[in-house]
Design a protein around this motif. Structure first.
Motif, short mmCIF file in Angstrom:
data_model
loop_
_atom_site.label_atom_id
_atom_site.label_comp_id
_atom_site.label_asym_id
_atom_site.label_seq_id
_atom_site.Cartn_x
_atom_site.Cartn_y
_atom_site.Cartn_z
N ALA A 301 0.83 -1.21 0.00
CA ALA A 301 0.00 0.00 0.00
C ALA A 301 0.85 1.25 0.00
N THR A 302 1.93 1.19 0.79
CA THR A 302 2.81 2.36 0.87
C THR A 302 3.48 2.63 -0.47
N LEU A 303 3.94 1.57 -1.09
CA LEU A 303 4.58 1.74 -2.39
C LEU A 303 3.61 2.30 -3.43
N LEU A 304 2.40 1.79 -3.38
CA LEU A 304 1.40 2.27 -4.33
C LEU A 304 1.07 3.74 -4.09
N LYS A 305 0.99 4.14 -2.82
CA LYS A 305 0.70 5.54 -2.51
C LYS A 305 1.84 6.45 -2.96
N ILE A 306 3.06 5.96 -2.76
CA ILE A 306 4.21 6.75 -3.20
C ILE A 306 4.17 6.94 -4.72
N GLU A 307 3.87 5.85 -5.39
CA GLU A 307 3.80 5.93 -6.86
C GLU A 307 2.65 6.82 -7.30
N LEU A 308 1.50 6.75 -6.56
CA LEU A 308 0.36 7.61 -6.89
C LEU A 308 0.70 9.07 -6.69
N ALA A 309 1.44 9.35 -5.63
CA ALA A 309 1.85 10.74 -5.38
C ALA A 309 2.74 11.26 -6.51
N ALA A 310 3.64 10.39 -6.97
CA ALA A 310 4.52 10.79 -8.07
C ALA A 310 3.71 11.05 -9.34
N VAL A 311 2.75 10.16 -9.60
CA VAL A 311 1.91 10.33 -10.80
C VAL A 311 1.08 11.60 -10.71
N THR A 312 0.52 11.84 -9.51
CA THR A 312 -0.29 13.06 -9.32
C THR A 312 0.56 14.30 -9.52
N SER A 313 1.78 14.26 -9.00
CA SER A 313 2.68 15.40 -9.19
C SER A 313 3.00 15.61 -10.67
N ASP A 314 3.23 14.51 -11.37
CA ASP A 314 3.51 14.62 -12.81
C ASP A 314 2.31 15.20 -13.56
N ILE A 315 1.11 14.76 -13.16
CA ILE A 315 -0.11 15.28 -13.82
C ILE A 315 -0.23 16.78 -13.61
N ALA A 316 0.02 17.22 -12.38
CA ALA A 316 -0.06 18.66 -12.09
C ALA A 316 0.96 19.44 -12.90
N ASN A 317 2.18 18.91 -12.96
CA ASN A 317 3.23 19.59 -13.73
C ASN A 317 2.88 19.66 -15.23
N ILE A 318 2.36 18.55 -15.74
CA ILE A 318 2.01 18.52 -17.17
C ILE A 318 0.87 19.49 -17.46
N LYS A 319 -0.13 19.54 -16.56
CA LYS A 319 -1.23 20.48 -16.77
C LYS A 319 -0.73 21.92 -16.77
N GLU A 320 0.19 22.19 -15.86
CA GLU A 320 0.75 23.54 -15.81
C GLU A 320 1.49 23.86 -17.11
N GLN A 321 2.26 22.88 -17.59
CA GLN A 321 2.99 23.08 -18.85
C GLN A 321 2.02 23.23 -20.04
N VAL A 322 0.94 22.45 -19.99
CA VAL A 322 -0.06 22.57 -21.07
C VAL A 322 -0.68 23.96 -21.08
N ASN A 323 -1.01 24.48 -19.90
CA ASN A 323 -1.59 25.83 -19.82
C ASN A 323 -0.61 26.88 -20.34
N ILE A 324 0.64 26.71 -19.94
CA ILE A 324 1.66 27.67 -20.41
C ILE A 324 1.80 27.59 -21.93
N LEU A 325 1.87 26.35 -22.43
CA LEU A 325 2.00 26.17 -23.88
C LEU A 325 0.77 26.70 -24.62
N GLN A 326 -0.40 26.52 -24.01
CA GLN A 326 -1.63 26.99 -24.66
C GLN A 326 -1.60 28.51 -24.82
N LYS A 327 -1.17 29.21 -23.78
CA LYS A 327 -1.06 30.66 -23.88
C LYS A 327 -0.02 31.08 -24.92
N GLN A 328 1.12 30.36 -24.90
CA GLN A 328 2.16 30.68 -25.87
C GLN A 328 1.68 30.44 -27.31
#
Length: 437
Positions: A301-328
């Protein structure tokens, strides 16, 4: 009483009939006497009439046969072609600048009547007189009057005729008039083409300057940083990048959902599933040692949560990059459209300037060809040259004698009546004076 009245009416009617008949008889007698007198006068004065008629014939014969010089006629036949009409029809075609240039350089319409009127133009007459040295015999007006022009119906033929006492001179004058007329038509066409080409050549230099200015403006625009092609490449790269991000985002979101489901399963069904894993890291020795064993403790469970946190962080970063790219991308699209609009305006200027310049060059070359061509020889063709006549056309002796005969008879009859009237009126005047005395 009634019988007497009836008798009186009958008498009056008979008297009126008698008077009418007598008047008619008197009128008939007067007419017979008048016609008889006229015939008697003609018979009485027949010698005078014959004498005047013979004298008139003799005078006409002497003048026609001995005094008047024979007149010879020389003629030339010209054919007017439709070259000017063809030249004009080719110039009518075109739109815009071509249409304007054609209207400026259009060759005037030359009809058969126009050619006929130009044959006796002062310039043609002047050059003919000068080359044949006819100054003592003709001037411009008299020579033009001496030349007869005829157009043959339903054809494009013009006949140039002239009568002269010298057949050789008549042929020379007619031939020279035809020659000078052809040269006159050519010169007029060349003058028109030269005038038009001079005007177009002047305007051609102006159009060349405009074309160079438009070309320099386009070059300056293309040399600026962040041009249309650069912006298009940058926009394409941004679009590719945002597409990759969106693809990765979709994959991560799917993975996130999968991890969440796995965590729920691990927390509910795998409680106390902690285990110790001993892994043999020896090099084939039989006895296990602590430093060669790696103890791995894994909490699912701990490993899965760690991996989920990493995936969630990646999703947030990608969304931020998508928004930036969209404006550009939006900014790039606006900038690219502005650049394209500016480029279209400049390129349109260059295109218009180039087309205008090309139209002027084309028309200038056409006028140069027309200026150097022999349009007169192309439009006027000599069908029949002028040759010296062998038989005179005048004076018309038989016609002159016939006219003299008719005139002599008329003058003789008039003289006979006049003489008889003069005698009769004189006798009546003497009788009237005698009665008064």
């Amino acid at each position: 009483m009634e019988e007497e009245i009836f008798w009186l009416k009958g008498c009056i009617k008979q008297n009126s009939i008698r008077i009418t008949k007598e008047g008619r008889i008197k009128n008939m007698n007067a007419e017979e006497i008048s016609l008889r007198e006229l015939i008697e006068i003609l018979i009485k004065q027949k010698k005078l009439i014959i004498l005047i008629t013979v004298a008139s014939i003799l005078v006409a014969g002497i003048v026609s046969f001995f005094i008047l010089d024979p007149v010879y006629e020389s003629r030339m036949v010209l054919m007017a072609s439709q070259f000017s009409d063809k030249l004009q029809s080719t110039q009518i075609q075109g739109e815009g600048v071509d249409s304007i240039l054609n209207s400026l350089s259009r060759y005037p319409t030359m009809t058969l009547e126009t050619y006929r009127q130009q044959i006796t133009a002062p310039r043609v007459m002047r050059e003919t007189i000068a080359e044949l040295k006819l100054e003592e015999e003709y001037d411009i007006a008299s020579l033009a009057k001496a030349i007869t022009l005829e157009t043959i119906k339903d054809t494009n033929l013009i006949t140039v005729k002239m009568q002269h006492s010298d057949p050789e001179m008549a042929a020379k004058i007619v031939s020279k008039v035809g020659e000078k007329f052809v040269a006159f038509v050519s010169d007029k066409a060349k003058e028109h083409a030269s005038s038009s080409s001079s005007h177009i050549n002047t305007q051609l230099e102006t159009e060349l300057i405009k074309l160079e200015e438009a070309s320099n403006e386009l070059k300056e625009f293309l040399s600026q940083p962040r041009g249309v092609s650069e912006l298009e490449q940058e926009l394409a790269a941004k679009l590719t990048q945002i597409t990759t991000y969106k693809t990765n985002l979709t994959d991560l979101q799917i993975k996130q959902q999968s991890l969440k489901a796995s965590i729920q399963v691990a927390e509910t069904e795998a409680k106390g599933s902690n285990r110790i894993i001993l892994k043999n890291q020896s090099d084939g020795e039989d006895n296990l040692s602590i430093d060669k064993l790696q103890l791995m403790i894994e909490d699912s469970a701990t490993l899965l949560k760690i991996e989920l946190a990493a995936v969630t962080s990646d999703i947030a970063n990608i969304k931020e990059q998508v928004n930036i790219l969209q404006k550009q991308i939006e900014e790039l699209q606006v900038e690219l459209q502005e650049k394209k609009h500016e480029a279209r305006i400049i390129e349109k200027k260059v295109e218009i300037a180039q087309n205008t310049y090309d139209a002027f060059v084309k028309k200038y070359e056409e006028l140069r060809v027309a200026e150097s061509s022999q349009i007169g020889e192309s439009t006027i063709t000599v069908i029949s040259k002028a040759y010296p006549a062998t038989k005179p056309v005048g004076p018309r002796k038989a016609m002159n004698l016939a006219i003299a005969t008719v005139l002599g008879v008329m003058i003789g009859v008039f003289a006979a009546f006049f003489i008889e009237y003069w005698k009769t009126s004189g006798n009546e005047a003497k009788r009237y004076q005698g009665e008064n005395l």
